[in-house]
Motif scaffolding. Structure first.
Motif, PDB file in Angstrom:
ATOM      1  N   SER A   5       0.838  -1.185   0.000  1.00  0.00           N
ATOM      2  CA  SER A   5       0.000   0.000   0.000  1.00  0.00           C
ATOM      3  C   SER A   5       0.877   1.240   0.000  1.00  0.00           C
ATOM      4  O   SER A   5       2.074   1.152   0.259  1.00  0.00           O
ATOM      5  CB  SER A   5      -0.916  -0.014   1.229  1.00  0.00           C
ATOM      6  OG  SER A   5      -0.136  -0.011   2.393  1.00  0.00           O
ATOM      7  N   PRO A   6       0.309   2.401  -0.288  1.00  0.00           N
ATOM      8  CA  PRO A   6       1.115   3.629  -0.291  1.00  0.00           C
ATOM      9  C   PRO A   6       1.867   3.828   1.019  1.00  0.00           C
ATOM     10  O   PRO A   6       1.460   3.341   2.063  1.00  0.00           O
ATOM     11  CB  PRO A   6       0.067   4.726  -0.502  1.00  0.00           C
ATOM     12  CG  PRO A   6      -1.019   4.056  -1.260  1.00  0.00           C
ATOM     13  CD  PRO A   6      -1.066   2.659  -0.693  1.00  0.00           C
ATOM     14  N   GLN A   7       2.948   4.548   0.941  1.00  0.00           N
ATOM     15  CA  GLN A   7       3.838   4.754   2.075  1.00  0.00           C
ATOM     16  C   GLN A   7       3.314   5.781   3.074  1.00  0.00           C
ATOM     17  O   GLN A   7       4.075   6.307   3.864  1.00  0.00           O
ATOM     18  CB  GLN A   7       5.217   5.192   1.573  1.00  0.00           C
ATOM     19  CG  GLN A   7       5.870   4.177   0.661  1.00  0.00           C
ATOM     20  CD  GLN A   7       6.202   2.895   1.397  1.00  0.00           C
ATOM     21  OE1 GLN A   7       6.799   2.908   2.451  1.00  0.00           O
ATOM     22  NE2 GLN A   7       5.788   1.771   0.846  1.00  0.00           N
ATOM     23  N   CYS A   8       2.051   6.085   3.029  1.00  0.00           N
ATOM     24  CA  CYS A   8       1.480   7.005   3.998  1.00  0.00           C
ATOM     25  C   CYS A   8       0.093   6.512   4.372  1.00  0.00           C
ATOM     26  O   CYS A   8      -0.511   5.785   3.598  1.00  0.00           O
ATOM     27  CB  CYS A   8       1.425   8.422   3.439  1.00  0.00           C
ATOM     28  SG  CYS A   8       0.543   8.563   1.890  1.00  0.00           S
ATOM     29  N   PRO A   9      -0.413   6.796   5.533  1.00  0.00           N
ATOM     30  CA  PRO A   9       0.253   7.638   6.521  1.00  0.00           C
ATOM     31  C   PRO A   9       1.255   6.863   7.352  1.00  0.00           C
ATOM     32  O   PRO A   9       1.079   5.688   7.635  1.00  0.00           O
ATOM     33  CB  PRO A   9      -0.902   8.115   7.402  1.00  0.00           C
ATOM     34  CG  PRO A   9      -1.875   6.981   7.347  1.00  0.00           C
ATOM     35  CD  PRO A   9      -1.747   6.401   5.954  1.00  0.00           C
ATOM     36  N   GLU A  10       2.285   7.523   7.722  1.00  0.00           N
ATOM     37  CA  GLU A  10       3.281   6.979   8.639  1.00  0.00           C
ATOM     38  C   GLU A  10       2.826   7.319  10.047  1.00  0.00           C
ATOM     39  O   GLU A  10       1.913   8.112  10.232  1.00  0.00           O
ATOM     40  CB  GLU A  10       4.645   7.625   8.358  1.00  0.00           C
ATOM     41  CG  GLU A  10       5.309   7.096   7.117  1.00  0.00           C
ATOM     42  CD  GLU A  10       5.766   5.664   7.245  1.00  0.00           C
ATOM     43  OE1 GLU A  10       6.472   5.349   8.215  1.00  0.00           O
ATOM     44  OE2 GLU A  10       5.413   4.859   6.375  1.00  0.00           O
ATOM     45  N   PRO A  11       3.488   6.781  11.053  1.00  0.00           N
ATOM     46  CA  PRO A  11       3.146   7.178  12.426  1.00  0.00           C
ATOM     47  C   PRO A  11       3.235   8.694  12.575  1.00  0.00           C
ATOM     48  O   PRO A  11       4.018   9.347  11.881  1.00  0.00           O
ATOM     49  CB  PRO A  11       4.204   6.479  13.271  1.00  0.00           C
ATOM     50  CG  PRO A  11       4.661   5.333  12.433  1.00  0.00           C
ATOM     51  CD  PRO A  11       4.537   5.781  11.010  1.00  0.00           C
ATOM     52  N   ALA A  12       2.425   9.221  13.462  1.00  0.00           N
ATOM     53  CA  ALA A  12       2.368  10.673  13.656  1.00  0.00           C
ATOM     54  C   ALA A  12       3.760  11.269  13.834  1.00  0.00           C
ATOM     55  O   ALA A  12       4.582  10.737  14.565  1.00  0.00           O
ATOM     56  CB  ALA A  12       1.507  11.000  14.859  1.00  0.00           C
ATOM     57  N   GLY A  13       3.994  12.353  13.146  1.00  0.00           N
ATOM     58  CA  GLY A  13       5.254  13.078  13.297  1.00  0.00           C
ATOM     59  C   GLY A  13       6.393  12.571  12.443  1.00  0.00           C
ATOM     60  O   GLY A  13       7.502  13.068  12.550  1.00  0.00           O
ATOM     61  N   SER A  14       6.151  11.574  11.585  1.00  0.00           N
ATOM     62  CA  SER A  14       7.239  11.097  10.739  1.00  0.00           C
ATOM     63  C   SER A  14       6.771  11.019   9.293  1.00  0.00           C
ATOM     64  O   SER A  14       5.605  10.753   9.007  1.00  0.00           O
ATOM     65  CB  SER A  14       7.729   9.729  11.212  1.00  0.00           C
ATOM     66  OG  SER A  14       6.739   8.754  11.010  1.00  0.00           O
ATOM     67  N   VAL A  15       7.689  11.266   8.400  1.00  0.00           N
ATOM     68  CA  VAL A  15       7.455  11.187   6.966  1.00  0.00           C
ATOM     69  C   VAL A  15       8.544  10.286   6.411  1.00  0.00           C
ATOM     70  O   VAL A  15       9.710  10.413   6.810  1.00  0.00           O
ATOM     71  CB  VAL A  15       7.532  12.595   6.320  1.00  0.00           C
ATOM     72  CG1 VAL A  15       7.478  12.510   4.817  1.00  0.00           C
ATOM     73  CG2 VAL A  15       6.397  13.467   6.829  1.00  0.00           C
ATOM     74  N   PRO A  16       8.229   9.356   5.503  1.00  0.00           N
ATOM     75  CA  PRO A  16       9.272   8.501   4.933  1.00  0.00           C
ATOM     76  C   PRO A  16      10.408   9.333   4.340  1.00  0.00           C
ATOM     77  O   PRO A  16      10.182  10.368   3.727  1.00  0.00           O
ATOM     78  CB  PRO A  16       8.540   7.712   3.859  1.00  0.00           C
ATOM     79  CG  PRO A  16       7.115   7.727   4.279  1.00  0.00           C
ATOM     80  CD  PRO A  16       6.916   9.044   4.968  1.00  0.00           C
ATOM     81  N   ARG A  17      11.616   8.851   4.541  1.00  0.00           N
ATOM     82  CA  ARG A  17      12.804   9.587   4.077  1.00  0.00           C
ATOM     83  C   ARG A  17      12.757   9.840   2.564  1.00  0.00           C
ATOM     84  O   ARG A  17      13.072  10.920   2.100  1.00  0.00           O
ATOM     85  CB  ARG A  17      14.059   8.809   4.460  1.00  0.00           C
ATOM     86  CG  ARG A  17      15.347   9.488   4.091  1.00  0.00           C
ATOM     87  CD  ARG A  17      16.530   8.723   4.686  1.00  0.00           C
ATOM     88  NE  ARG A  17      17.791   9.223   4.241  1.00  0.00           N
ATOM     89  CZ  ARG A  17      18.402  10.280   4.736  1.00  0.00           C
ATOM     90  NH1 ARG A  17      17.819  10.966   5.693  1.00  0.00           N
ATOM     91  NH2 ARG A  17      19.569  10.670   4.285  1.00  0.00           N
ATOM     92  N   GLY A  18      12.339   8.855   1.795  1.00  0.00           N
ATOM     93  CA  GLY A  18      12.265   9.022   0.341  1.00  0.00           C
ATOM     94  C   GLY A  18      11.266  10.087  -0.064  1.00  0.00           C
ATOM     95  O   GLY A  18      11.486  10.836  -1.015  1.00  0.00           O
ATOM     96  N   MET A  19      10.162  10.175   0.664  1.00  0.00           N
ATOM     97  CA  MET A  19       9.148  11.183   0.382  1.00  0.00           C
ATOM     98  C   MET A  19       9.698  12.578   0.649  1.00  0.00           C
ATOM     99  O   MET A  19       9.495  13.503  -0.142  1.00  0.00           O
ATOM    100  CB  MET A  19       7.909  10.929   1.234  1.00  0.00           C
ATOM    101  CG  MET A  19       6.738  11.805   0.903  1.00  0.00           C
ATOM    102  SD  MET A  19       5.308  11.424   1.924  1.00  0.00           S
ATOM    103  CE  MET A  19       4.829   9.843   1.239  1.00  0.00           C
ATOM    104  N   LEU A  20      10.405  12.714   1.752  1.00  0.00           N
ATOM    105  CA  LEU A  20      11.020  13.993   2.090  1.00  0.00           C
ATOM    106  C   LEU A  20      12.062  14.371   1.043  1.00  0.00           C
ATOM    107  O   LEU A  20      12.117  15.520   0.589  1.00  0.00           O
ATOM    108  CB  LEU A  20      11.655  13.920   3.477  1.00  0.00           C
ATOM    109  CG  LEU A  20      12.332  15.180   3.988  1.00  0.00           C
ATOM    110  CD1 LEU A  20      11.325  16.320   4.109  1.00  0.00           C
ATOM    111  CD2 LEU A  20      12.991  14.915   5.331  1.00  0.00           C
ATOM    112  N   GLN A  21      12.865  13.415   0.607  1.00  0.00           N
ATOM    113  CA  GLN A  21      13.880  13.687  -0.413  1.00  0.00           C
ATOM    114  C   GLN A  21      13.243  14.061  -1.750  1.00  0.00           C
ATOM    115  O   GLN A  21      13.758  14.926  -2.466  1.00  0.00           O
ATOM    116  CB  GLN A  21      14.802  12.479  -0.576  1.00  0.00           C
ATOM    117  CG  GLN A  21      15.715  12.276   0.604  1.00  0.00           C
ATOM    118  CD  GLN A  21      16.508  10.988   0.515  1.00  0.00           C
ATOM    119  OE1 GLN A  21      16.128  10.055  -0.192  1.00  0.00           O
ATOM    120  NE2 GLN A  21      17.612  10.932   1.240  1.00  0.00           N
ATOM    121  N   ALA A  22      12.126  13.434  -2.091  1.00  0.00           N
ATOM    122  CA  ALA A  22      11.432  13.780  -3.342  1.00  0.00           C
ATOM    123  C   ALA A  22      10.924  15.215  -3.290  1.00  0.00           C
ATOM    124  O   ALA A  22      11.043  15.965  -4.261  1.00  0.00           O
ATOM    125  CB  ALA A  22      10.277  12.815  -3.587  1.00  0.00           C
ATOM    126  N   ALA A  23      10.372  15.606  -2.152  1.00  0.00           N
ATOM    127  CA  ALA A  23       9.882  16.986  -2.005  1.00  0.00           C
ATOM    128  C   ALA A  23      11.037  17.974  -2.067  1.00  0.00           C
ATOM    129  O   ALA A  23      10.939  19.013  -2.718  1.00  0.00           O
ATOM    130  CB  ALA A  23       9.128  17.138  -0.692  1.00  0.00           C
TER     131      ALA A  23
END
Length: 141
Positions: free
Chosen positions: A52-70
Motif C-alpha cells: 500500500s502507499p507509504q502514507c500515513p506513517e506514524p504521527a510526526g514522521s514522513v518517509p525519508r524518500g518522500m522527504l527527499q522527493a519533495a
C-alpha cells in the motif's frame, strides 16, 4: 525635483508590489511541485513494493524518500523543508476514501501537505500571507 518627490513613492510601491507578487507566485509553484513529487513518491513506492502507499506513517514522521522527493522538487527552498514541525514542514496522511474521489473500491492513496514560510516585501509592513500551504493527493489504482 518636486515632480520626482511626488511620483517616486508611488513608483517604488508599485515596483516592490510587482516583485512581491512575483516572489509569491514562484513560492506557490515550488510548494505545489514539492507536494506533488512527494505524493507521487508515496504511491510509486507502493507500486514497486507491491504494498500500500507509504502514507500515513506514524504521527510526526514522513518517509525519508518522500522527504527527499519533495526537497528535490523544491530547488532553492529544499533546505527549508523538513518533516518536523517548524518553519517549513511536510506532513502525510491517507487520502480521502476512493468512493469520495469517484475511484474504484479498494483504491488507496497519499495526501501530502507542505507549509512554507513566506515573508515577501509586504512582510516588512505586516501585510500579506505569512505562510504558503500546498496540498496534493495521489492514488494508487
Amino acid at each position: 525635483m518636486v515632480e520626482f518627490a511626488l511620483i517616486a513613492p508611488i513608483f517604488f510601491v508599485a515596483l516592490f508590489g510587482v516583485f512581491s507578487l512575483a516572489l509569491y507566485v514562484v513560492e506557490v509553484q515550488v510548494a505545489n511541485q514539492a507536494v506533488q513529487a512527494a505524493a507521487r513518491w508515496g504511491v510509486a513506492a507502493a507500486n514497486f513494493s507491491g504494498g500500500s502507499p507509504q502514507c500515513p506513517e506514524p504521527a510526526g514522521s514522513v518517509p525519508r524518500g518522500m522527504l527527499q522527493a519533495a526537497q528535490a522538487a523544491a530547488g532553492p527552498f529544499a533546505s527549508s523543508i523538513t518533516s518536523s514541525a517548524g518553519s517549513a514542514s511536510l506532513s502525510d496522511a491517507a487520502a480521502p476514501a476512493a468512493s469520495v474521489a469517484g475511484l474504484a473500491r479498494g483504491t488507496s492513496g497519499c495526501q501530502i501537505t507542505l507549509t512554507l514560510p513566506y515573508g515577501g516585501f509586504g512582510g516588512f509592513f505586516g501585510l500579506g500571507p505569512h505562510s504558503i500551504t500546498a496540498t496534493a493527493i495521489d492514488y494508487q489504482t
